[in-house]
Enzyme design. Structure first.
Site, PDB file in Angstrom:
ATOM      1  N   PHE A  58     -21.633 -38.431 -61.265  1.00 49.74           N
ATOM      2  CA  PHE A  58     -21.911 -37.164 -61.950  1.00 49.74           C
ATOM      3  C   PHE A  58     -20.845 -37.002 -63.015  1.00 49.74           C
ATOM      4  CE2 PHE A  58     -21.059 -32.844 -63.022  1.00 49.74           C
ATOM      5  CZ  PHE A  58     -22.258 -32.153 -62.932  1.00 49.74           C
ATOM      6  N   GLU A  59     -21.264 -36.946 -64.259  1.00 46.00           N
ATOM      7  CA  GLU A  59     -20.294 -36.557 -65.277  1.00 46.00           C
ATOM      8  C   GLU A  59     -21.039 -35.987 -66.460  1.00 46.00           C
ATOM      9  OE1 GLU A  59     -17.773 -39.885 -66.457  1.00 46.00           O
ATOM     10  OE2 GLU A  59     -19.386 -40.890 -67.504  1.00 46.00           O
ATOM     11  N   ILE A  60     -20.432 -35.015 -67.105  1.00 48.81           N
ATOM     12  CA  ILE A  60     -20.976 -34.439 -68.324  1.00 48.81           C
ATOM     13  C   ILE A  60     -19.890 -34.625 -69.366  1.00 48.81           C
ATOM     14  CG2 ILE A  60     -21.978 -32.397 -69.405  1.00 48.81           C
ATOM     15  CD1 ILE A  60     -22.472 -31.248 -66.680  1.00 48.81           C
TER      16      ILE A  60
END
Ligand code: GDP
Ligand code: MN
Length: 351
Positions: free
Chosen positions: A245-247
């Protein structure tokens, strides 16, 4: 027990879901997933949750990446799960595959030593390709040039809290470059020389000028919880933002500092001689070259990727079991969130 209300540093009312997502003025952002045809059902499960909790309200476009052609069945399935735009991108061989100048003897020796150390996936060339691709290639694909922000999504992950604001506009509105949910220690044997190579890079030419005065240096170097790790990694804590998960603002990765850093790391061949993950590479780049105030923990997003949770204190999280981090397993031992909070955000009551 106090409930959390996040984020605190932005007028969230300005970025609530629009009345009509079809005509919504979105950020230049895409949800990106590197995935194989055989993971269709696992990805379907992630997408259904993400659509329900977030994306049906905003309709950010999806980009699916694969070095193999996507099957018709896969494409139809993905299209059926969302009203948002869906794009399928073929990764060219010269981007995906092991470079020709990798020394096969050194690679064989490297893999043997990784196997002896019990490092997962070390004899899977495709896994090394994946780590290198996510470290330094995806944001250069022509099909992603129109986007500034991206969010990574993987098969078989869970999103179990409503996200009632635009997470991309949150980043752009605050000027932040990166958001994560889980921070962990890594297997030190997978990154034996990543930190020494990083130091070598910083010592070349004027590269040390890329260091941000407010970098997250203690996150990358502290050794309080695991003093033995430094002996294996030459000083790297192995703390990293878990990248499934990364933005991120891809302009950070596309910028001079990170680009030159990746080029240097790639030139060592050690994405193949060792098993450097994209998570420690992203995290070291961010910790060294970005302002730590521009790195955001999405405390409020309930997220699971086996075997770790980000479990906010929220009425929707009853099923998410913080007991995963308990005395019966050593998962708590692998949690680096305390280090992040204590050393880099000024929260002092975590130990
Ligand atoms: P883990 O989370 O470290 O166990 O690794 P995963 O198996 O979940 O891989 C990370 C991401 O890369 C997932 O989204 C996978 O679907 C994807 N992935 C891994 N290897 C390949 C590959 O060889 N080809 C493609 N197209 N995707 C891959
Ligand atoms: Mn995964």
């Amino acid at each position: 027990q106090k409930k959390i209300h996040e984020p605190k540093d932005f007028n969230i009312e300005k970025i609530r879901p629009p009345a009509d997502p079809a005509t919504y003025d979105r950020e230049l952002a895409s949800i990106v997933s590197l995935v194989r045809n055989r993971e269709m059902h696992a990805l379907e499960s992630s997408m259904r949750e993400f659509e329900e909790k977030f994306n049906s309200k905003f309709l950010y476009p999806y980009t699916f990446l694969n070095e193999q052609p996507f099957s018709q069945k896969f494409k139809e399935k993905m299209r059926s799960l969302t009203k948002a735009e869906v794009n399928f991108v073929h990764i060219p061989n010269e981007v995906w595959r092991k470079p020709f100048d990798i020394d096969t003897l050194k690679e064989k020796e490297g893999i043997q030593s990784l196997l002896d150390d019990g490092v997962g996936y070390s004899d899977m060339e495709s896994y090394h390709n994946m780590c290198r691709f996510y470290s330094g290639a995806f944001y250069k694909l022509p099909e992603l040039q129109k986007y500034r922000y991206y969010m990574r999504m993987e098969p078989d992950v869970k999103f179990f809290t409503d996200i009632n604001y635009d997470i991309f506009k949150y980043l752009s509105g605050t000027g932040k470059v990166y958001g994560f949910t889980v921070a962990l220690y890594d297997s030190p044997q997978s990154v034996r020389t990543l930190f020494p190579e990083t130091i070598k890079f910083l010592n070349e030419g004027n590269n040390s000028e890329y260091l941000h005065p407010r970098g997250a240096f203690q996150f990358t170097t502290e050794s309080r919880q695991h003093p033995e790790i430094h002996k294996i990694t030459g000083g790297y804590s192995t703390c990293h933002f878990w990248s499934n998960f990364e933005i991120a603002d891809m302009d950070f990765f596309r910028g001079e500092a990170y680009s030159k850093y990746f080029e240097y790391l790639d030139s060592t061949g050690k994405f193949y001689y060792e098993r450097w993950g994209d998570a420690p590479v992203h995290s070291l780049g961010l910790s060294l070259f970005a302002d730590k105030l521009k790195i955001h923990w999405f405390q409020d997003i309930g997220y699971f990727h086996f075997p770790y949770y980000n479990c906010p204190n929220n009425e929707q999280t009853k099923g998410c079991n913080n007991g995963q981090f308990d005395e019966f397993n050593d998962l708590a031992n692998q949690n680096c969130m305390g280090t992040w909070l204590h050393f880099e955000t000024g929260v002092k009551d975590v130990y």
